[in-house]
Enzyme design. Structure first.
Site, PDB file in Angstrom:
ATOM      1  N   GLY A  16       0.843  -1.195   0.000  1.00 33.19           N
ATOM      2  CA  GLY A  16       0.000   0.000   0.000  1.00 33.19           C
ATOM      3  C   GLY A  16       0.875   1.240   0.000  1.00 33.19           C
ATOM      4  CB  SER A  17       0.250   4.835   0.576  1.00 33.81           C
ATOM      5  OG  SER A  17      -0.414   4.712   1.779  1.00 33.81           O
ATOM      6  N   GLY A 143       7.037   7.961  13.462  1.00 33.77           N
ATOM      7  CA  GLY A 143       7.467   9.349  13.315  1.00 33.77           C
ATOM      8  C   GLY A 143       6.538  10.089  12.363  1.00 33.77           C
ATOM      9  CE  LYS A 198       0.001   9.031  13.508  1.00 28.60           C
ATOM     10  NZ  LYS A 198      -0.471   9.075  12.135  1.00 28.60           N
ATOM     11  CG  ASN A 263      -6.042   8.170  11.113  1.00 30.17           C
ATOM     12  OD1 ASN A 263      -6.898   7.350  11.454  1.00 30.17           O
ATOM     13  ND2 ASN A 263      -4.812   7.813  10.806  1.00 30.17           N
ATOM     14  CD  GLU A 288      -4.041   0.700  11.186  1.00 31.50           C
ATOM     15  OE1 GLU A 288      -4.972   0.269  11.877  1.00 31.50           O
ATOM     16  OE2 GLU A 288      -3.212  -0.039  10.621  1.00 31.50           O
TER      17      GLU A 288
END
Ligand SMILES: NC(=O)C1=CN([C@@H]2O[C@H](COP(=O)(O)OP(=O)(O)OC[C@H]3O[C@@H](n4cnc5c(N)ncnc54)[C@H](O)[C@@H]3O)[C@@H](O)[C@H]2O)C=CC1
Ligand SMILES: O=C(CO)COP(=O)(O)O
Length: 374
Positions: A16-17, A143, A198, A263, A288
């Protein structure tokens, strides 16, 4: 699939990406990379056109990248294995990977930023369970790493974490090149939870963006979000300072600011009034955070940690809160004013001493030869 025999061989599971971008990072760093793609047509495109047009439009992939949809072929002779598939699909895929990773010294590196919905486990824990391997063999990378920016070779830093300094160093040395710099740490819990948490704050930012609220609201959510992230992660065993580093604050800034974040995008659609089901239909890449909300809140409850922002993201996802109402609820809804400091922010005394001790120890151990700590 041809291979240069003189190059170190690494494998990336998931095209995927992020998997494809990480493959490019590794190939540009001097490795021969074999990608495993679920779909044969994607493997063909990577092999023949050196492109992955669905996930990385406009990006030319290096010659040292090849792909296959046969797992055994992908893993043959790998010196390091990187995993980049949606977190909820990891366990089932590892069952097929296990008999194929015969050597017990091959580092397994998670590139993923989710927790398993059913168990609340971090990805390194799922890897440990399914591959029956020592934690010291597992590393995680995290990160501020928006895939498309890195695929465009924009300078970026990341952190590689493993309970084993040796494993972290080995992976960090392999996963670096002229545009991608890797730091190391040994706080796997903090590094993984930084990436998971995050995402949830980025969904909240997307929601208020979709509603039309401005920078004060977003800055308030980012700042208080970091407090929630830190309280949660420290309660689950992380080091406070990891959440101030690339895997915490760094990734929070990138993900909350960028329209490239899935997200953030999912949140924006919710804020614009789309239902959770509509958002799922519109997202053609992995967000996610949507699957991590419930298990994170369960873990927070077990640890006695309040996460008012994440709670409200859940209520918006469930359709029980109007996205417009999210902003006034930045703390729990009682009348008593709250102190601003994080639960674990008393780091000023003991924490500062501990950090300086650790730095001194690092200097003794490193002799300056290792990748720097995050
Ligand atoms: N895209 C990004 O900028 C970054 C993503 N990540 C993390 O990397 C992980 C992977 O994300 P992306 O590559 O971005 O997602 P993606 O949606 O772009 O790609 C997911 C890949 O997994 C495959 N896949 C889907 N379901 C599968 C299944 N059941 N079994 C096997 N393969 C399956 C898809 O075909 C696709 O190749 C996520 O945990 C994400 O949080 C981390 C850093 C940056
Ligand atoms: O993890 C990321 C950047 O570091 C990517 O974020 P999204 O999964 O929201 O696109």
């Amino acid at each position: 699939m041809s291979r240069r025999q003189d190059l170190p061989r690494v494998t990336v599971i998931g095209a995927g990406s992020w998997g494809t971008t990480f493959g490019k990072i590794l190939a540009d760093g001097g490795a021969h990379v074999t990608m495993w793609a679920r779909r044969p047509e994607l493997a063909n495109e990577i092999n023949e056109a050196k492109r992955n047009s669905e996930y990385l439009p406009g990006i030319n992939l290096p010659r040292e990248m090849a792909a296959t949809h046969h797992l055994s072929e992908a893993l043959d002779g790998a010196e390091q294995v990187y995993l980049s598939i949606p977190s909820q699909a990891l366990r089932q895929n590892l069952k097929a990977v296990r008999p194929l990773v015969a050597r017990s010294d091959v580092p397994i590196v998670s590139l993923m930023k989710g927790v398993e919905r059913r168990t609340g486990l971090r990805m390194s824990q799922v890897i440990e369970q399914e591959l029956h391997c020592e934690p010291s063999r597992i590393a995680v990378a995290s990160g501020p790493n928006l895939a498309l920016e890195i695929a465009r070779e924009q300078p970026t830093a990341a952190v590689i974490s493993s309970t084993s300094q040796e494993t972290a160093d080995a992976v960090a040395r392999r996963a670096r090149n002229r545009y991608f710099r890797t730091f190391v740490n040994t706080d796997v819990i903090g590094t993984e939870f930084g990436g998971v948490l995050k995402n949830l704050i980025a969904v909240a930012i997307g929601i208020v963006d979709g509603v039309g609220y401005g920078e004060n609201t977003k800055a308030s959510i980012i700042t208080r979000g970091l407090v929630e992230m830190t309280d949660f992660a420290v309660a689950r065993g992380a080091q406070h300072e990891t959440l101030q580093g690339l895997a915490g604050l760094g990734d929070l800034i990138a993900t909350c600011q960028s329209p490239l974040s899935r997200n953030n995008t999912a949140g924006r659609l919710l804020g614009q009034g789309y239902s959770f089901q509509d958002v799922i239909k519109q997202m053609n890449q992995t967000a996610e955070g949507l699957a991590s909300v419930a298990p994170v809140l369960q873990l927070a409850k077990e640890a006695g940690i309040e996460m008012p922002i994440v709670e409200q993201v859940k209520r918006v996802l469930d359709g029980t809160m109007n996205p417009r109402d999210i902003a006034p609820h930045l703390t729990t809804d009682d009348d008593s004013p709250k102190g601003e400091r994080t639960h674990n922010g008393q780091a000023g005394g003991g924490g500062a001493l501990w950090r300086s001790l650790q730095r001194t120890l690092d200097q003794f151990r490193d002799g300056g030869r290792r990748p720097p700590r995050d």
